[in-house]
Design a protein around this motif. Structure first.
Motif, PDB file in Angstrom:
ATOM      1  N   MET A 126       0.937  -1.157   0.022  1.00 19.34           N
ATOM      2  CA  MET A 126      -0.074   0.123   0.125  1.00 19.34           C
ATOM      3  C   MET A 126       0.919   1.200  -0.062  1.00 19.34           C
ATOM      4  O   MET A 126       0.631   2.344  -0.411  1.00 19.34           O
ATOM      5  N   LYS A 127       2.084   1.256   0.658  1.00 15.43           N
ATOM      6  CA  LYS A 127       3.022   2.382   0.768  1.00 15.43           C
ATOM      7  C   LYS A 127       3.746   2.705  -0.672  1.00 15.43           C
ATOM      8  O   LYS A 127       4.261   3.648  -0.861  1.00 15.43           O
ATOM      9  N   SER A 128       3.608   1.429  -1.407  1.00 14.70           N
ATOM     10  CA  SER A 128       4.251   1.645  -2.751  1.00 14.70           C
ATOM     11  C   SER A 128       3.703   2.514  -3.698  1.00 14.70           C
ATOM     12  O   SER A 128       4.429   2.801  -4.526  1.00 14.70           O
ATOM     13  N   GLY A 129       2.548   2.730  -3.404  1.00 11.44           N
ATOM     14  CA  GLY A 129       1.672   3.755  -4.366  1.00 11.44           C
ATOM     15  C   GLY A 129       1.331   3.027  -5.653  1.00 11.44           C
ATOM     16  O   GLY A 129       0.836   3.805  -6.649  1.00 11.44           O
ATOM     17  N   LYS A 130       1.401   1.807  -6.073  1.00  7.40           N
ATOM     18  CA  LYS A 130       1.353   1.096  -7.031  1.00  7.40           C
ATOM     19  C   LYS A 130      -0.299   0.466  -7.200  1.00  7.40           C
ATOM     20  O   LYS A 130      -0.673   0.084  -8.127  1.00  7.40           O
ATOM     21  N   VAL A 131      -0.841   0.575  -6.109  1.00  9.51           N
ATOM     22  CA  VAL A 131      -2.266  -0.210  -5.974  1.00  9.51           C
ATOM     23  C   VAL A 131      -3.021   0.605  -5.025  1.00  9.51           C
ATOM     24  O   VAL A 131      -2.636   1.281  -4.267  1.00  9.51           O
ATOM     25  N   GLU A 132      -4.252   0.717  -5.587  1.00 13.83           N
ATOM     26  CA  GLU A 132      -5.536   1.408  -4.723  1.00 13.83           C
ATOM     27  C   GLU A 132      -6.782   0.148  -4.517  1.00 13.83           C
ATOM     28  O   GLU A 132      -7.148  -0.122  -5.292  1.00 13.83           O
ATOM     29  N   LEU A 133      -6.489  -0.191  -3.132  1.00 13.22           N
ATOM     30  CA  LEU A 133      -7.252  -1.466  -2.815  1.00 13.22           C
ATOM     31  C   LEU A 133      -8.604  -0.948  -2.505  1.00 13.22           C
ATOM     32  O   LEU A 133      -8.816  -0.151  -1.830  1.00 13.22           O
ATOM     33  N   ASP A 134      -9.484  -1.968  -2.868  1.00 17.52           N
ATOM     34  CA  ASP A 134     -10.906  -1.773  -2.422  1.00 17.52           C
ATOM     35  C   ASP A 134     -11.113  -3.221  -1.660  1.00 17.52           C
ATOM     36  O   ASP A 134     -11.081  -4.204  -2.079  1.00 17.52           O
ATOM     37  N   ILE A 135     -11.094  -3.134  -0.323  1.00 18.69           N
ATOM     38  CA  ILE A 135     -11.178  -4.134   0.504  1.00 18.69           C
ATOM     39  C   ILE A 135     -12.788  -4.388   0.846  1.00 18.69           C
ATOM     40  O   ILE A 135     -13.473  -3.697   1.786  1.00 18.69           O
ATOM     41  N   ASN A 136     -13.391  -5.517   0.377  1.00 20.80           N
ATOM     42  CA  ASN A 136     -14.576  -5.925   0.763  1.00 20.80           C
ATOM     43  C   ASN A 136     -14.716  -6.855   2.137  1.00 20.80           C
ATOM     44  O   ASN A 136     -14.028  -7.775   2.033  1.00 20.80           O
ATOM     45  N   ILE A 137     -15.345  -6.091   3.040  1.00 17.79           N
ATOM     46  CA  ILE A 137     -15.262  -7.089   4.357  1.00 17.79           C
ATOM     47  C   ILE A 137     -16.802  -7.862   4.336  1.00 17.79           C
ATOM     48  O   ILE A 137     -17.852  -7.422   4.332  1.00 17.79           O
ATOM     49  N   LEU A 138     -16.454  -9.134   4.287  1.00 12.06           N
ATOM     50  CA  LEU A 138     -17.616 -10.097   4.199  1.00 12.06           C
ATOM     51  C   LEU A 138     -17.360 -11.266   4.774  1.00 12.06           C
ATOM     52  O   LEU A 138     -16.296 -11.630   5.023  1.00 12.06           O
ATOM     53  N   THR A 139     -18.331 -12.158   5.021  1.00 10.12           N
ATOM     54  CA  THR A 139     -17.988 -13.564   5.942  1.00 10.12           C
ATOM     55  C   THR A 139     -17.401 -14.365   4.662  1.00 10.12           C
ATOM     56  O   THR A 139     -17.525 -14.117   3.417  1.00 10.12           O
TER      57      THR A 139
END
Length: 298
Positions: A116-129
Motif C-alpha cells: 500500500m505504501k508503494s503507491g502502485k495499488v489502490e485497494l478496495d477491501i470488501n469486508i464479508l463473511t
C-alpha cells in the motif's frame, strides 16, 4: 468471447457501480439512452438478461460473470499498457479483495503495508463473511479472497496461510458477576454472549465441541465489528470468542481472561486468487503469504 464489445461491459459495470442508468451516463460522458442501448446490445449478444431491473439493481448470474471478466481485463490492461508504450506507471492499479472482519482487525493491514505504501495499488477491501467472500471471487467481483475453503475455485489458486485460534474470554468483572460457580456448559448457556451476525454460529459450535451440548436461552448480542467484540469483553457486557493474536496485550495485563484454558476454536485460512496474476496481484499475494506464514500459527 469473440465479438464481445467491452464498451457494453463498461456500461454494465458503471450502471452497477452508480446504481442507475443516468448517473452511469454522466460518469461515461454519454447519453442515458446510449447506456441503455449498450446494455440491450449486451443482453442480445448473450441471449439473456444481465441485470435485474429492480431497486437496488442486481446482476444476473451471467451478468456477474461478465463483470468479473471486465474487471480482470481492466487490471491486466492497467499494468500492461504502460509497459507496451514504454511509459512510466503514473496511476495505481485498482484491485478488489475480500476478507472477513477478523482478518482486517488483526493481520491483513500489516501484511499489506509495504504494497500500500508503494503507491502502485489502490485497494478496495470488501469486508464479508468467508462464504460470501468466496462467492465474490467465484463471480469475478474481487481478485482475491480469504476463505476457510481449501480447494481452489475454477481459474483460481489456493494458498495456505496459517491457523486462526479463538479464545473464549471475559473480563474479571464479568467472571465475578456471572461465573463465580465455575465455567461449565450450563453456566455459559445462561450468560450474555455475542455473535457477529445471524449466520455466525461460532460460539454455539465452540460449546458443542468442548462441552457436548448447546441448549441455551441466553442473551446473545449481534455486533458486526471485531474491534467491538474486544470492547464488549473489556466492559464486562458479554463473554466472547476472539482471535488470540488480537488480544495478546489484554491477556498479558489481566484485563481479559481465558475462561476455558486449553479449549480453543480454530480453523485454517487460505488465500484464493486469480490464476492469471498481474504484477500487482502477485505483489499482494507475496505480501499476504509471506506475512502470515511468519506471524500466524502453522
Amino acid at each position: 468471447m469473440k465479438g464481445l464489445d467491452y464498451k457494453w461491459l463498461e456500461a454494465l459495470n458503471e450502471v452497477m457501480a452508480q446504481q442507475g442508468f443516468e448517473p452511469a451516463a454522466e460518469k461515461l460522458f454519454i447519453s442515458q439512452s446510449a447506456v441503455s442501448q449498450r446494455i440491450k446490445q449486451l443482453e442480445k449478444y448473450v441471449a439473456q438478461p444481465v441485470l435485474v431491473r429492480e431497486q437496488p439493481l442486481r446482476l444476473t448470474p451471467v451478468g456477474k460473470k461478465l463483470i468479473g471478466l471486465y474487471r480482470k481485463v481492466c487490471v491486466l490492461e492497467e499494468e500492461l499498457l504502460p509497459e507496451l508504450k514504454n511509459e512510466p506507471v503514473t496511476t495505481p492499479v485498482t484491485l478488489s479483495i475480500a476478507a472477513n472482519a477478523d482478518a482486517l482487525a488483526t493481520w491483513l493491514l500489516p501484511s499489506l503495508s509495504g504494497v500500500m505504501k508503494s503507491g502502485k495499488v489502490e485497494l478496495d477491501i470488501n469486508i464479508l463473511t468467508e462464504f460470501r467472500a468466496a462467492e465474490k471471487l467465484k463471480n469475478g467481483e474481487v481478485s482475491g479472497a480469504i476463505s476457510q475453503e481449501k480447494d481452489p475455485m475454477p481459474g483460481c489458486v489456493s494458498e495456505y496461510l496459517g491457523r486462526i485460534d479463538y479464545l473464549c474470554v471475559a473480563s474479571p468483572a464479568f467472571i465475578q458477576l456471572y461465573l463465580t460457580e465455575g465455567v461449565t456448559a450450563q453456566s455459559l448457556m445462561k450468560v450474555p454472549a455475542v455473535r457477529f451476525d445471524q449466520y455466525d454460529t461460532m460460539y454455539k459450535e465452540f460449546l458443542m465441541t468442548h462441552f457436548g451440548a448447546f441448549d441455551g436461552n441466553n442473551v446473545c448480542h449481534t455486533v458486526r465489528s471485531s474491534e467491538a467484540f474486544v470492547r464488549l469483553a473489556l466492559e464486562g457486557m458479554a463473554y466472547c470468542l476472539i482471535p488470540q493474536i488480537q488480544i495478546e496485550k489484554e491477556l498479558a495485563d489481566g484485563r481479559l481472561i481465558d475462561i476455558t484454558p486449553g479449549k480453543t476454536y480454530s480453523y485454517p485460512i487460505y488465500w484464493h486468487h486469480w490464476q492469471l496474476e498481474s504484477g500487482v496481484l502477485r505483489d499482494v499475494t507475496q505480501a499476504i503469504t509471506g506475512f502470515t506464514r511468519s506471524h500466524l500459527p502453522q
